[in-house]
Design an enzyme around this catalytic site. Structure first.
Site, PDB file in Angstrom:
ATOM      1  N   CYS A 196      34.250   4.033  23.257  1.00 10.85           N
ATOM      2  CA  CYS A 196      33.585   4.000  21.959  1.00 10.85           C
ATOM      3  C   CYS A 196      34.497   4.677  20.936  1.00 10.85           C
ATOM      4  CB  CYS A 196      32.239   4.731  22.029  1.00 10.85           C
ATOM      5  SG  CYS A 196      32.403   6.466  22.469  1.00 10.85           S
ATOM      6  N   CYS A 227      39.110   6.469  18.207  1.00  5.54           N
ATOM      7  CA  CYS A 227      39.258   6.854  19.618  1.00  5.54           C
ATOM      8  C   CYS A 227      39.667   5.670  20.493  1.00  5.54           C
ATOM      9  CB  CYS A 227      37.969   7.482  20.131  1.00  5.54           C
ATOM     10  SG  CYS A 227      37.500   8.894  19.132  1.00  5.54           S
ATOM     11  N   HIS A 232      39.588  15.410  24.957  1.00 13.54           N
ATOM     12  CA  HIS A 232      39.733  14.094  24.308  1.00 13.54           C
ATOM     13  C   HIS A 232      40.592  14.176  23.042  1.00 13.54           C
ATOM     14  CE1 HIS A 232      38.810  10.388  22.356  1.00 13.54           C
ATOM     15  NE2 HIS A 232      37.804  10.821  21.609  1.00 13.54           N
TER      16      HIS A 232
HETATM   17  C1  LIG Z   1      34.393   8.317  19.814  1.00 10.69           C
HETATM   18  C2  LIG Z   1      34.470   9.774  20.172  1.00 10.69           C
HETATM   19  O1  LIG Z   1      35.086  10.153  21.128  1.00 10.69           O
HETATM   20  S1  LIG Z   1      33.589  10.849  19.200  1.00 10.69           S
HETATM   21  C3  LIG Z   1      33.930  12.441  19.841  1.00 10.69           C
HETATM   22  C4  LIG Z   1      34.901  13.147  18.995  1.00 10.69           C
HETATM   23  N1  LIG Z   1      34.944  14.550  19.381  1.00 10.69           N
HETATM   24  C5  LIG Z   1      34.130  15.457  18.843  1.00 10.69           C
HETATM   25  O2  LIG Z   1      33.301  15.131  18.001  1.00 10.69           O
HETATM   26  C6  LIG Z   1      34.273  16.869  19.305  1.00 10.69           C
HETATM   27  C7  LIG Z   1      32.937  17.461  19.538  1.00 10.69           C
HETATM   28  N2  LIG Z   1      33.057  18.854  19.971  1.00 10.69           N
HETATM   29  C8  LIG Z   1      32.954  19.883  19.102  1.00 10.69           C
HETATM   30  O3  LIG Z   1      32.804  19.709  17.901  1.00 10.69           O
HETATM   31  C9  LIG Z   1      33.002  21.294  19.668  1.00 10.69           C
HETATM   32  O4  LIG Z   1      33.753  21.287  20.847  1.00 10.69           O
HETATM   33  C10 LIG Z   1      31.566  21.832  19.976  1.00 10.69           C
HETATM   34  C11 LIG Z   1      30.823  21.993  18.642  1.00 10.69           C
HETATM   35  C12 LIG Z   1      30.787  20.904  20.880  1.00 10.69           C
HETATM   36  C13 LIG Z   1      31.667  23.179  20.704  1.00 10.69           C
HETATM   37  O5  LIG Z   1      32.485  24.007  19.979  1.00 10.69           O
HETATM   38  P1  LIG Z   1      32.600  25.564  20.357  1.00 10.69           P
HETATM   39  O6  LIG Z   1      31.296  26.233  20.117  1.00 10.69           O
HETATM   40  O7  LIG Z   1      33.818  26.073  19.681  1.00 10.69           O
HETATM   41  O8  LIG Z   1      32.820  25.472  21.916  1.00 10.69           O
HETATM   42  P2  LIG Z   1      33.312  26.583  22.921  1.00 10.69           P
HETATM   43  O9  LIG Z   1      34.482  26.056  23.622  1.00 10.69           O
HETATM   44  O10 LIG Z   1      33.454  27.900  22.234  1.00 10.69           O
HETATM   45  O11 LIG Z   1      32.119  26.625  23.936  1.00 10.69           O
HETATM   46  C14 LIG Z   1      30.911  27.285  23.651  1.00 10.69           C
HETATM   47  C15 LIG Z   1      30.499  28.047  24.889  1.00 10.69           C
HETATM   48  O12 LIG Z   1      30.245  27.100  25.907  1.00 10.69           O
HETATM   49  C16 LIG Z   1      30.975  27.456  27.075  1.00 10.69           C
HETATM   50  N3  LIG Z   1      31.338  26.221  27.772  1.00 10.69           N
HETATM   51  C17 LIG Z   1      31.909  25.128  27.222  1.00 10.69           C
HETATM   52  N4  LIG Z   1      32.089  24.201  28.170  1.00 10.69           N
HETATM   53  C18 LIG Z   1      31.630  24.709  29.316  1.00 10.69           C
HETATM   54  C19 LIG Z   1      31.571  24.213  30.634  1.00 10.69           C
HETATM   55  N5  LIG Z   1      32.000  22.996  30.959  1.00 10.69           N
HETATM   56  N6  LIG Z   1      31.052  25.006  31.597  1.00 10.69           N
HETATM   57  C20 LIG Z   1      30.594  26.251  31.293  1.00 10.69           C
HETATM   58  N7  LIG Z   1      30.635  26.767  30.033  1.00 10.69           N
HETATM   59  C21 LIG Z   1      31.148  26.009  29.069  1.00 10.69           C
HETATM   60  C22 LIG Z   1      32.180  28.200  26.538  1.00 10.69           C
HETATM   61  O13 LIG Z   1      32.745  29.045  27.511  1.00 10.69           O
HETATM   62  C23 LIG Z   1      31.591  28.978  25.412  1.00 10.69           C
HETATM   63  O14 LIG Z   1      30.941  30.110  25.967  1.00 10.69           O
HETATM   64  P3  LIG Z   1      31.030  31.537  25.207  1.00 10.69           P
HETATM   65  O15 LIG Z   1      30.342  31.296  23.880  1.00 10.69           O
HETATM   66  O16 LIG Z   1      30.322  32.440  26.121  1.00 10.69           O
HETATM   67  O17 LIG Z   1      32.484  31.803  25.032  1.00 10.69           O
END
Ligand SMILES: CC(=O)SCCNC(=O)CCNC(=O)[C@H](O)C(C)(C)COP(=O)(O)OP(=O)(O)OC[C@H]1O[C@@H](n2cnc3c(N)ncnc32)[C@H](O)[C@@H]1OP(=O)(O)O
Length: 441
Positions: free
Chosen positions: A427, A97, A396
């Site tokens: 990070c 990242c 991201h």
């Molecule tokens: C160094 C680095 O940067 S490390 C980071 C690297 N990146 C990562 O690891 C990515 C991590 N993220 C993920 O793995 C995934 O996005 C997760 C597991 C967190 C979530 O995945 P999903 O369950 O597919 O998320 P999804 O988008 O469907 O959201 C789940 C629910 O939350 C809701 N939601 C998500 N964000 C918001 C928000 N900001 N406000 C309101 N509701 C929200 C969605 O609408 C959804 O609701 P629903 O189930 O009623 O449709």
């Protein structure tokens, strides 16, 4: 023969940035490759700053975390399909990242040393078009078939293929040694820092509480929406595949709405706090930044937005230390990089008008703030932190985030129309951190 004199370092100007709006993975960019997104971002910059002429750009430096083998040098492949002159040299960097920022630093160092006058740096990533590998058993069979000296031998080799061989090797968003996802690592770090002191939290008694994390996420969405509203991104974002702004942005994302989401990481412990709302989503996108010497900028009548004044990297030993998380968790290297960078620069966090911390997860931002305080840095004034939102709201696309932040921060510093200083902290997977200082004298 007298040796060449070592060059004197020059100031490196940030001239401008360009990115496509970021999209949630498997959404509008599901059929777009890294190369296509990076080309769109690059062409936006070429057009805005009139960079088509041969030699206008000394080098293009970029990278992607998830990369197809056909893009063995993604940066060069991108140049060849872009409006930049085809004689522009290009190479890839990869620091998870931190890739986008590391690309900026690599390009800037050459400009600083007088080895080139201008460069474009950035990155792209897509989780939608992630490269699928063939599994090891199938790879052996296919290589055997390729080496076969006769059609019969080839058929005999191919006859060894079994249904199980067809299961693809899918890149996982997980640490290769611990097999834990980035989110699980962040959850472990949040637990390790849960009793930390943090002067500026909305919940001072429990700085890494669910409420504090949701507040950080809601603030990110609110501030990104306001930044779009007032036109901050007008000359930073180029429309792509029907999107004009980041798809993940939810201006209506309040703490109350976020509080209703169910936890997704750290479920094996009581009171898990990390949700889809206070974690970044998997995202597709690309971003680039134009860097140059002051002379290059002046010759073209371009006013630098800011200057890249310092950079630093650090890595934590999460393998031999506390593998699952702990104070030196996977995403905690900026807790070392930033104090080291500030010490070298003779500055404190209070000397910065703006501070940008990449929001991989709200918990990781809060743990980083707590770690900085623990290491003797002054508390970060939240009014100066991620003032135009950050990754929780934009999304991201791993390698694009560094260039997004450099361009946004440079524009924010220029907007203030006064001397100012900005700090960047990113990070990265692999236990690394990449940080930098931008300055507007
Ligand atoms: C160094 C680095 O940067 S490390 C980071 C690297 N990146 C990562 O690891 C990515 C991590 N993220 C993920 O793995 C995934 O996005 C997760 C597991 C967190 C979530 O995945 P999903 O369950 O597919 O998320 P999804 O988008 O469907 O959201 C789940 C629910 O939350 C809701 N939601 C998500 N964000 C918001 C928000 N900001 N406000 C309101 N509701 C929200 C969605 O609408 C959804 O609701 P629903 O189930 O009623 O449709």
């Amino acid at each position: 023969m007298s040796p060449l004199e070592p060059p004197t370092a020059r100031r490196v100007a940030v001239i401008g940035g360009s990115r496509v709006p970021f999209a949630r993975s498997d959404g509008p960019y599901a059929t777009a490759s890294n190369r296509e997104m990076l080309t769109a971002a690059l062409d936006g910059l070429v057009e805005r700053y009139d960079l088509q002429a041969p030699g206008a750009v000394g080098e293009f430096v970029a990278g992607a975390v998830l990369k197809h083998s056909r893009d063995f040098n993604l940066a060069r492949e991108t140049v060849l399909g872009s409006r930049l002159d085809a004689r522009t040299p290009a190479y890839d960097v990869q620091q998870a990242c931190g890739t986008g920022l590391q690309a900026v630093v690599a390009a800037a160092n050459k400009i600083a040393l007088g080895q080139t006058e201008s460069a474009v740096a950035g990155g792209a990533d897509t989780a939608s078009d992630a490269p699928l590998g063939v599994n090891d058993a199938l790879r052996k069979v296919l290589l055997e078939a390729r080496r076969a000296k006769s059609p019969g031998a080839r058929l005999r080799a191919l006859a060894k293929v079994r249904p199980g061989h067809l299961v693809p090797d899918v890149p996982r968003n997980a640490e290769p040694r611990t097999h834990l996802s980035m989110g699980e690592h962040a959850a472990a770090t949040a637990r390790a820092w849960s009793s930390a002191r943090l002067s500026t939290s909305v919940t001072p008694g429990a700085p890494l509480s669910r409420e504090a994390q949701d507040d950080l996420a809601a603030t990110s969405h609110r501030r990104l929406a306001a930044a779009y509203e007032r036109g901050l991104f007008q000359d930073l974002v180029v429309p792509f595949r029907g999107l004009v702004r980041d798809q993940n942005l939810r201006p209506d994302s309040t703490v109350e709405k976020l509080a209703a989401l169910k936890p997704v990481f750290g479920l094996d412990h009581p009171d898990p706090t990390m949700t889809a709302g206070n974690s970044t989503p998997l995202t597709d996108g690309a971003a680039v930044v134009l860097l140059a010497s002051e002379e290059w900028a002046a010759a073209r009548g371009l006013e630098p937005l800011a200057y890249l004044a310092a950079s630093e990297t650090a890595a934590v030993d999460f393998v031999h230390g506390d593998v699952a998380g702990g104070e030196d968790g996977l995403l905690m290297a900026p807790a070392y990089a930033v104090p080291r960078m500030l010490e070298r620069a003779g500055l404190g966090v209070e000397d910065f008008d703006l501070i940008e911390i990449h929001e991989a997860f709200a918990s990781q931002v809060l743990a980083t703030l707590a770690a900085w305080e623990k290491r003797g840095l002054a508390p970060v004034d939240r009014a100066r932190l991620n003032v135009a939102g950050s990754s929780l709201a934009t999304g991201h696309p791993f390698a694009a985030t560094g260039a997004r932040i450099v361009a946004t921060l440079a524009k924010l510093l220029a907007e203030r129309d006064a001397p100012g200083r900005g700090l960047i902290s990113i990070c990265a997977a692999g236990g690394q951190g990449v940080t930098a200082i931008l300055e507007r004298p």
